[in-house]
Design a protein around this motif. Structure first.
Motif, short mmCIF file in Angstrom:
data_model
loop_
_atom_site.label_atom_id
_atom_site.label_comp_id
_atom_site.label_asym_id
_atom_site.label_seq_id
_atom_site.Cartn_x
_atom_site.Cartn_y
_atom_site.Cartn_z
N THR A 191 34.63 37.10 39.47
CA THR A 191 35.56 37.11 38.35
C THR A 191 36.92 37.65 38.77
OG1 THR A 191 33.73 37.42 36.80
CG2 THR A 191 35.94 37.96 36.00
N ARG A 192 36.90 38.74 39.55
CA ARG A 192 38.17 39.33 40.00
C ARG A 192 38.93 38.38 40.93
NH1 ARG A 192 34.92 43.93 40.16
NH2 ARG A 192 34.54 43.70 42.40
N ALA A 199 46.60 34.13 39.05
CA ALA A 199 47.92 34.75 39.09
C ALA A 199 48.78 34.18 40.21
CB ALA A 199 47.78 36.26 39.25
N THR A 200 48.16 33.80 41.34
CA THR A 200 48.94 33.36 42.50
C THR A 200 49.13 31.86 42.58
OG1 THR A 200 46.94 33.40 43.87
CG2 THR A 200 48.33 35.37 43.90
N LEU A 205 40.39 25.53 38.10
CA LEU A 205 39.30 24.81 37.46
C LEU A 205 38.00 25.41 37.98
CD1 LEU A 205 38.04 22.48 35.82
CD2 LEU A 205 38.47 20.98 37.78
N LEU A 206 37.24 26.04 37.10
CA LEU A 206 35.99 26.70 37.48
C LEU A 206 34.81 25.83 37.06
CD1 LEU A 206 34.23 29.02 38.43
CD2 LEU A 206 34.66 30.18 36.24
N GLN A 263 40.67 34.74 30.81
CA GLN A 263 41.46 34.89 32.04
C GLN A 263 42.41 33.71 32.26
OE1 GLN A 263 38.00 35.78 34.84
NE2 GLN A 263 39.63 37.01 35.74
N GLY A 264 42.31 32.69 31.43
CA GLY A 264 43.16 31.51 31.61
C GLY A 264 42.57 30.48 32.53
N LEU A 265 41.26 30.59 32.84
CA LEU A 265 40.60 29.62 33.70
C LEU A 265 40.12 28.43 32.89
CD1 LEU A 265 38.35 32.11 35.72
CD2 LEU A 265 40.73 31.48 36.16
#
Length: 291
Positions: A191-192, A199-200, A205-206, A263-265
């Protein structure tokens, strides 16, 4: 429909990737009517072997119809593929395929789609032995490199440490990152990592792999389960525990999806007993949104 078992039975990853990708595009087109108002003079139906750089990705994302444009070429992107190669990916479904086998087929098909579109595509294999990384390139020699890396990878140990994975987030680069994982983690390490990649790189897409026999708990009677990463075992009666297990699984899947989306995923659950079509479709949609 090209099932994972049929693709795996080819024992030829490059051929399986091509058949999965082109079979999906051709099948999706053939299964739908043409709809009204389309300017047919500017389009023709996709045929296997067509240059995917001329595919109308926006139309595909909106309607699942696959047409070739006669003029324009889409802007290329950078696509980074990530494979979770921890030992839990050795879990085997009732169809005989491991999660790792399914992930290889899926990532090979995605690499094929991206490369034929003209995108720069790279691959990172995440294992405790270290980070195996192929930087994103758009040249014709990249696909064989990716296929070889996928074919020779084995799933071992636990998910790698933050230090091992640091190069993945060392610099900012706008890209579409596609991560294939079963999301079995000890302390939020996957997750982290995905949060840092969001962010980078900006778009993640998960694709969450769950085996069919995990979803339907097809086991019967007394069973001994062994954790593939820790070696711990638990004995239970599958028939007695089925209801409780399925309730807990659904709660975990719901919480996992909610956390990923917070998280925006772009999160999608994949059943390894089903064809690759759902994942390929989500890739095309996300790619169109970035184009």
């Amino acid at each position: 429909m090209l099932t994972p078992e049929l693709l795996f039975a080819l024992r030829n990853l490059p051929l399986a990737a091509k058949r999965a990708a082109e079979g999906f595009l051709a099948g999706a087109h053939a299964s739908r009517r043409h709809g009204v108002g389309m300017e047919f003079s500017q389009y023709r139906p996709y045929l296997p072997g067509d240059d995917l750089r001329r595919l109308d990705w926006r139309l595909a994302a909106r309607s699942d119809r696959y047409y070739i444009r006669e003029s324009e070429v889409d802007t290329s992107l950078t696509v980074n593929l990530l494979l979770d190669a921890s030992a839990s990916m050795n879990h085997r479904d009732d169809n005989g395929l491991r999660k790792l086998d399914y992930a290889r087929l899926l990532l090979a098909a995605l690499a094929y789609l991206a490369q034929k579109q003209g995108d720069a595509v790279g691959l990172s294999i995440l294992s405790p032995a270290g980070l195996q990384h192929l930087g994103a390139l758009s040249d014709t020699r990249q696909l064989p490199r990716i296929y070889h890396a996928l074919e020779t990878t084995e799933a071992t140990g636990a998910f790698p440490s933050t230090t091992t994975l640091a190069p993945l987030t060392a610099r900012r680069q706008r890209a579409l990152t596609v991560c294939v994982s079963d999301l079995y983690e000890e302390d939020g390490e996957i997750t982290r990592l995905l949060g840092r990649l969001r962010a980078t790189s900006g778009d993640v897409l998960l694709l969450h792999l769950v085996a069919g026999n995990e979803l339907n708990f097809s086991y019967k009677g007394p069973v001994t389960f062994r954790d593939l990463e820790t070696g711990q075992t638990v004995q239970l009666d599958a028939d007695q525990q089925r209801g409780t297990y399925q309730q807990q699984l659904q709660a975990w899947l719901r919480d996992t999806a909610q956390q990923a989306r917070r998280q925006g995923l772009d999160y999608h659950l994949l059943n390894t007993a089903e064809p690759l079509d759902g994942a390929l479709r989500e890739f095309l949609k996300r790619r169109q949104q970035m184009g």
